[in-house]
Design a protein around this motif. Structure first.
Motif, PDB file in Angstrom:
ATOM      1  N   GLU A  23     -12.094  -5.385  -1.530  1.00  0.00           N
ATOM      2  CA  GLU A  23     -11.281  -6.533  -1.940  1.00  0.00           C
ATOM      3  C   GLU A  23     -12.135  -7.784  -2.148  1.00  0.00           C
ATOM      4  OE1 GLU A  23      -8.393  -8.030  -3.539  1.00  0.00           O
ATOM      5  OE2 GLU A  23      -7.815  -6.169  -2.488  1.00  0.00           O
ATOM      6  N   SER A  24     -11.703  -8.626  -3.076  1.00  0.00           N
ATOM      7  CA  SER A  24     -12.362  -9.914  -3.327  1.00  0.00           C
ATOM      8  C   SER A  24     -11.563 -11.016  -2.641  1.00  0.00           C
ATOM      9  CB  SER A  24     -12.439 -10.193  -4.830  1.00  0.00           C
ATOM     10  OG  SER A  24     -13.245  -9.227  -5.484  1.00  0.00           O
ATOM     11  N   PHE A  25     -12.207 -11.757  -1.772  1.00  0.00           N
ATOM     12  CA  PHE A  25     -11.555 -12.823  -1.020  1.00  0.00           C
ATOM     13  C   PHE A  25     -12.017 -14.189  -1.506  1.00  0.00           C
ATOM     14  CE2 PHE A  25     -11.347  -9.120   1.762  1.00  0.00           C
ATOM     15  CZ  PHE A  25     -10.016  -9.144   2.159  1.00  0.00           C
ATOM     16  N   CYS A  40      -7.236 -17.224  -0.805  1.00  0.00           N
ATOM     17  CA  CYS A  40      -6.907 -15.915  -0.236  1.00  0.00           C
ATOM     18  C   CYS A  40      -7.988 -15.468   0.741  1.00  0.00           C
ATOM     19  CB  CYS A  40      -6.753 -14.882  -1.349  1.00  0.00           C
ATOM     20  SG  CYS A  40      -5.356 -15.191  -2.438  1.00  0.00           S
ATOM     21  N   ASN A  41      -7.703 -15.577   2.014  1.00  0.00           N
ATOM     22  CA  ASN A  41      -8.659 -15.163   3.035  1.00  0.00           C
ATOM     23  C   ASN A  41      -7.993 -14.325   4.136  1.00  0.00           C
ATOM     24  OD1 ASN A  41      -7.149 -17.192   4.191  1.00  0.00           O
ATOM     25  ND2 ASN A  41      -8.894 -18.177   5.207  1.00  0.00           N
ATOM     26  N   MET A  42      -6.826 -13.737   3.818  1.00  0.00           N
ATOM     27  CA  MET A  42      -6.108 -12.901   4.765  1.00  0.00           C
ATOM     28  C   MET A  42      -5.905 -11.505   4.166  1.00  0.00           C
ATOM     29  SD  MET A  42      -5.634 -15.174   7.178  1.00  0.00           S
ATOM     30  CE  MET A  42      -4.510 -14.285   8.270  1.00  0.00           C
ATOM     31  N   TYR A  43      -5.690 -10.538   5.063  1.00  0.00           N
ATOM     32  CA  TYR A  43      -5.460  -9.166   4.584  1.00  0.00           C
ATOM     33  C   TYR A  43      -4.484  -8.483   5.530  1.00  0.00           C
ATOM     34  CZ  TYR A  43      -6.433  -4.599   2.538  1.00  0.00           C
ATOM     35  OH  TYR A  43      -6.318  -3.382   1.882  1.00  0.00           O
ATOM     36  N   CYS A  44      -3.455  -7.829   4.963  1.00  0.00           N
ATOM     37  CA  CYS A  44      -2.462  -7.119   5.758  1.00  0.00           C
ATOM     38  C   CYS A  44      -2.857  -5.658   5.868  1.00  0.00           C
ATOM     39  CB  CYS A  44      -1.075  -7.246   5.125  1.00  0.00           C
ATOM     40  SG  CYS A  44       0.210  -6.368   6.064  1.00  0.00           S
ATOM     41  N   LEU A  45      -3.138  -5.199   7.081  1.00  0.00           N
ATOM     42  CA  LEU A  45      -3.564  -3.822   7.299  1.00  0.00           C
ATOM     43  C   LEU A  45      -2.424  -2.819   7.094  1.00  0.00           C
ATOM     44  CD1 LEU A  45      -5.739  -4.285  10.532  1.00  0.00           C
ATOM     45  CD2 LEU A  45      -6.404  -4.544   8.134  1.00  0.00           C
ATOM     46  N   ASP A  46      -1.194  -3.293   7.185  1.00  0.00           N
ATOM     47  CA  ASP A  46      -0.047  -2.403   7.023  1.00  0.00           C
ATOM     48  C   ASP A  46       0.347  -2.236   5.552  1.00  0.00           C
ATOM     49  OD1 ASP A  46       0.325  -1.926   9.814  1.00  0.00           O
ATOM     50  OD2 ASP A  46       1.181  -3.939   9.978  1.00  0.00           O
ATOM     51  N   CYS A  47       0.284  -3.298   4.787  1.00  0.00           N
ATOM     52  CA  CYS A  47       0.695  -3.229   3.376  1.00  0.00           C
ATOM     53  C   CYS A  47      -0.454  -2.872   2.437  1.00  0.00           C
ATOM     54  CB  CYS A  47       1.309  -4.575   2.952  1.00  0.00           C
ATOM     55  SG  CYS A  47       2.819  -4.991   3.843  1.00  0.00           S
ATOM     56  N   ASN A  49      -2.019  -4.587   0.286  1.00  0.00           N
ATOM     57  CA  ASN A  49      -1.681  -5.010  -1.081  1.00  0.00           C
ATOM     58  C   ASN A  49      -2.540  -6.171  -1.563  1.00  0.00           C
ATOM     59  OD1 ASN A  49      -0.530  -6.753   0.761  1.00  0.00           O
ATOM     60  ND2 ASN A  49       1.364  -7.073  -0.403  1.00  0.00           N
ATOM     61  N   GLY A  50      -3.792  -6.191  -1.125  1.00  0.00           N
ATOM     62  CA  GLY A  50      -4.734  -7.182  -1.633  1.00  0.00           C
ATOM     63  C   GLY A  50      -4.882  -8.395  -0.746  1.00  0.00           C
ATOM     64  N   ALA A  51      -5.757  -9.300  -1.195  1.00  0.00           N
ATOM     65  CA  ALA A  51      -6.019 -10.524  -0.442  1.00  0.00           C
ATOM     66  C   ALA A  51      -4.801 -11.439  -0.484  1.00  0.00           C
ATOM     67  CB  ALA A  51      -7.244 -11.226  -1.019  1.00  0.00           C
TER      68      ALA A  51
END
Length: 215
Positions: A23-25, A40-47, A49-51
């Motif tokens: 992913e590109s943050f 965008c500096n967060m990431y959902c481990l469950d979804c 769906n990108g940054a």
């Protein structure tokens, strides 16, 4: 897929890890471009769906979200966050802004510095002696069966090359020793030269050799 196949390799890691590393943050969020919090500096481990930006997290309540940080233009994550969901043993950690972090992807060096005794098994970056990898990405690559197989093959090839060179050097050394014991033809001396020159000349007849003496 049978044992040892690609599926087994993928099952060794959480399904979100490889997408996270690709992913590109720190880009602007397309949904909240007008906000000053659109980075965008967060990431959902469950979804997966990108940054995400901080405003996007409103749609990911009760999800496992992690924050990505940046050091010298490289993405890092705090050890306190990632070690809860991933085994990071063997990966070197760094202290940046008073927080211990790990890098997401490799950071190759042109050449190891002087006195370096340990490097990353994948990208050869200088490491402390107690670590094997410089990043999470290098750990994925370095622990894969395919990489280990290539590494063993390169070790065998290097060993065969050294044996061949050693055998060739031994053969040349032995040949030189044999030649050194072969006596060489001495150069002609001045005496030999004069003798040879005299033999090639016109034979001289004794004086009065043509007279017949009668009694």
């Amino acid at each position: 897929m049978g044992a040892g196949g690609p599926d087994d390799e993928d099952n060794r890691w959480p399904p979100w890890l490889k997408p996270l590393l690709k992913e590109s943050f720190f880009v602007q969020c397309k949904l909240h471009a007008d906000s000053h919090k659109s980075e965008c500096n967060m990431y959902c481990l469950d979804c997966m769906n990108g940054a995400l930006c901080s405003l996007c997290l409103a749609h990911h309540k009760d999800h496992r979200a992690i924050q990505i940080r940046r050091s010298s233009y490289h993405d890092v994550i705090r050890v306190s966050e990632i070690q809860k969901v991933l085994d990071i043993s063997g990966v070197q950690t760094y202290i940046i802004n008073s927080a211990r972090v790990v890098f997401l992807n490799e950071r190759p060096q042109p050449r190891p510095g002087k006195g370096v005794t340990n490097t990353c098994e994948v990208c050869e970056r200088s490491l402390l002696d107690s670590f094997r990898f410089c990043s999470l990405g290098c750990k994925i690559v370095g622990t894969s069966k395919n990489f280990q197989k290539k590494k063993r093959h390169m070790t065998v090839m290097a060993s065969d090359s050294e044996d061949s060179y050693s055998s060739s050097s031994h053969g040349r050394s032995k040949s030189n020793k044999i030649q050194s014991f072969t006596p060489s033809t001495p150069p002609p001396t001045s005496v030999n030269y004069r003798t040879a020159k005299r033999r090639k000349g016109i034979p001289h007849r004794a004086p009065f050799g043509g007279l017949i003496i009668e009694y």
